[in-house]
Design a protein around this motif. Structure first.
Motif, PDB file in Angstrom:
ATOM      1  N   ASP A 162      24.892  20.282  47.102  1.00 57.65           N
ATOM      2  CA  ASP A 162      23.458  19.534  47.642  1.00 57.65           C
ATOM      3  C   ASP A 162      23.800  19.376  49.367  1.00 57.65           C
ATOM      4  N   LEU A 163      22.693  20.486  49.887  1.00 62.51           N
ATOM      5  CA  LEU A 163      22.769  20.567  51.261  1.00 62.51           C
ATOM      6  C   LEU A 163      21.732  19.762  52.072  1.00 62.51           C
ATOM      7  N   SER A 164      21.308  18.599  51.363  1.00 66.91           N
ATOM      8  CA  SER A 164      20.029  18.110  51.930  1.00 66.91           C
ATOM      9  C   SER A 164      20.192  17.324  53.264  1.00 66.91           C
ATOM     10  N   VAL A 165      21.563  16.785  53.500  1.00 71.25           N
ATOM     11  CA  VAL A 165      21.832  16.298  54.622  1.00 71.25           C
ATOM     12  C   VAL A 165      21.648  17.218  55.824  1.00 71.25           C
ATOM     13  N   LEU A 166      21.575  18.459  55.618  1.00 72.71           N
ATOM     14  CA  LEU A 166      21.056  19.510  56.854  1.00 72.71           C
ATOM     15  C   LEU A 166      19.577  19.583  56.983  1.00 72.71           C
ATOM     16  N   ALA A 167      19.010  18.965  55.989  1.00 72.90           N
ATOM     17  CA  ALA A 167      17.437  19.246  56.267  1.00 72.90           C
ATOM     18  C   ALA A 167      16.775  18.398  57.015  1.00 72.90           C
ATOM     19  N   VAL A 168      17.309  18.503  58.460  1.00 73.66           N
ATOM     20  CA  VAL A 168      16.910  17.507  59.631  1.00 73.66           C
ATOM     21  C   VAL A 168      16.028  18.599  60.742  1.00 73.66           C
ATOM     22  N   ALA A 169      14.895  18.348  60.843  1.00 68.24           N
ATOM     23  CA  ALA A 169      13.912  19.018  61.687  1.00 68.24           C
ATOM     24  C   ALA A 169      14.806  19.343  63.003  1.00 68.24           C
ATOM     25  N   GLY A 170      14.705  20.686  63.282  1.00 66.86           N
ATOM     26  CA  GLY A 170      15.060  21.151  64.635  1.00 66.86           C
ATOM     27  C   GLY A 170      16.903  21.668  64.261  1.00 66.86           C
ATOM     28  N   ALA A 171      17.398  21.248  63.424  1.00 67.45           N
ATOM     29  CA  ALA A 171      18.703  21.461  62.796  1.00 67.45           C
ATOM     30  C   ALA A 171      18.898  23.157  62.498  1.00 67.45           C
ATOM     31  N   GLU A 172      19.891  23.546  63.204  1.00 65.29           N
ATOM     32  CA  GLU A 172      20.403  24.838  63.045  1.00 65.29           C
ATOM     33  C   GLU A 172      21.427  25.090  61.924  1.00 65.29           C
ATOM     34  N   VAL A 173      21.297  26.075  61.048  1.00 64.43           N
ATOM     35  CA  VAL A 173      22.314  26.060  59.796  1.00 64.43           C
ATOM     36  C   VAL A 173      22.692  27.604  59.902  1.00 64.43           C
ATOM     37  N   ALA A 174      23.985  27.575  60.234  1.00 62.49           N
ATOM     38  CA  ALA A 174      24.803  28.951  60.186  1.00 62.49           C
ATOM     39  C   ALA A 174      25.233  29.299  58.645  1.00 62.49           C
ATOM     40  N   VAL A 175      24.901  30.589  58.357  1.00 59.05           N
ATOM     41  CA  VAL A 175      25.601  30.848  57.020  1.00 59.05           C
ATOM     42  C   VAL A 175      26.142  32.287  57.305  1.00 59.05           C
ATOM     43  N   ARG A 176      27.180  32.551  56.209  1.00 59.85           N
ATOM     44  CA  ARG A 176      27.757  33.845  56.133  1.00 59.85           C
ATOM     45  C   ARG A 176      27.280  34.447  54.798  1.00 59.85           C
ATOM     46  N   VAL A 177      26.561  35.681  54.794  1.00 58.79           N
ATOM     47  CA  VAL A 177      25.931  36.013  53.525  1.00 58.79           C
ATOM     48  C   VAL A 177      26.799  37.509  52.988  1.00 58.79           C
ATOM     49  N   THR A 178      26.772  37.346  51.537  1.00 58.31           N
ATOM     50  CA  THR A 178      27.485  38.425  50.824  1.00 58.31           C
ATOM     51  C   THR A 178      26.369  38.823  49.880  1.00 58.31           C
ATOM     52  N   PRO A 179      25.697  40.035  50.308  1.00 60.74           N
ATOM     53  CA  PRO A 179      24.759  40.801  49.179  1.00 60.74           C
ATOM     54  C   PRO A 179      25.271  41.435  48.297  1.00 60.74           C
ATOM     55  N   LYS A 180      24.347  41.603  47.260  1.00 59.91           N
ATOM     56  CA  LYS A 180      25.045  42.542  46.055  1.00 59.91           C
ATOM     57  C   LYS A 180      26.249  41.750  45.347  1.00 59.91           C
ATOM     58  N   ALA A 181      26.195  40.486  45.367  1.00 60.79           N
ATOM     59  CA  ALA A 181      27.344  39.552  44.544  1.00 60.79           C
ATOM     60  C   ALA A 181      26.825  39.471  43.208  1.00 60.79           C
ATOM     61  N   ALA A 182      28.102  39.110  42.295  1.00 62.25           N
ATOM     62  CA  ALA A 182      27.873  38.967  40.984  1.00 62.25           C
ATOM     63  C   ALA A 182      26.806  38.083  40.503  1.00 62.25           C
ATOM     64  N   ARG A 183      26.609  37.167  41.276  1.00 59.95           N
ATOM     65  CA  ARG A 183      25.534  35.950  41.052  1.00 59.95           C
ATOM     66  C   ARG A 183      25.007  35.302  42.101  1.00 59.95           C
ATOM     67  N   ASN A 184      23.965  34.610  41.989  1.00 60.74           N
ATOM     68  CA  ASN A 184      23.445  33.797  43.399  1.00 60.74           C
ATOM     69  C   ASN A 184      24.240  32.544  43.168  1.00 60.74           C
ATOM     70  N   ARG A 185      24.743  32.306  44.443  1.00 65.62           N
ATOM     71  CA  ARG A 185      25.394  30.942  44.515  1.00 65.62           C
ATOM     72  C   ARG A 185      25.904  30.580  46.017  1.00 65.62           C
ATOM     73  N   ILE A 186      25.988  29.338  46.365  1.00 70.83           N
ATOM     74  CA  ILE A 186      26.197  28.785  47.630  1.00 70.83           C
ATOM     75  C   ILE A 186      27.574  28.123  47.613  1.00 70.83           C
ATOM     76  N   VAL A 187      28.454  28.543  48.682  1.00 73.33           N
ATOM     77  CA  VAL A 187      30.010  27.762  48.652  1.00 73.33           C
ATOM     78  C   VAL A 187      29.906  27.167  50.102  1.00 73.33           C
ATOM     79  N   ALA A 188      29.842  25.685  50.200  1.00 77.21           N
ATOM     80  CA  ALA A 188      30.112  25.051  51.492  1.00 77.21           C
ATOM     81  C   ALA A 188      31.668  24.612  51.495  1.00 77.21           C
ATOM     82  N   GLU A 189      32.437  25.184  52.408  1.00 80.68           N
ATOM     83  CA  GLU A 189      33.654  24.542  52.359  1.00 80.68           C
ATOM     84  C   GLU A 189      34.269  25.063  53.902  1.00 80.68           C
TER      85      GLU A 189
END
Length: 87
Positions: A7-34
């Protein structure tokens, strides 16, 4: 919320910038926040913007916003990307 999407709804603030690291061609779609970092794993291949579209869709779903409210502002061709939440 699916166990693969935190649940990343706390980041859904107008103007907020969200940095992510992407791994393409993974075994499955998922998001890890740590440790304050968000890692997005997508099964999509990184060609013609397909992986970016998949990451946008996954991130929007986890944040509970329409994908039209997320704009990729940095990292179009990089694994490190920054999205901005629009109004």
């Amino acid at each position: 919320m699916s166990k693969d999407l935190p649940d990343l709804s706390v980041l859904a603030v107008a103007g907020a910038e969200v940095a992510v690291r992407v791994t393409p061609k993974a075994a499955r779609n998922r998001i890890v926040a740590e440790d304050g970092a968000i890692r997005v794993y997508t099964t999509t291949v990184p060609e013609d913007g397909k992986a970016n579209a998949s990451v946008t869709k996954l991130l929007a779903k986890a944040m509970g916003v329409p994908k039209s409210r997320l704009e990729l502002i940095r990292g179009q061709t990089s694994r490190d990307k920054v999205f901005r939440v629009i109004g």
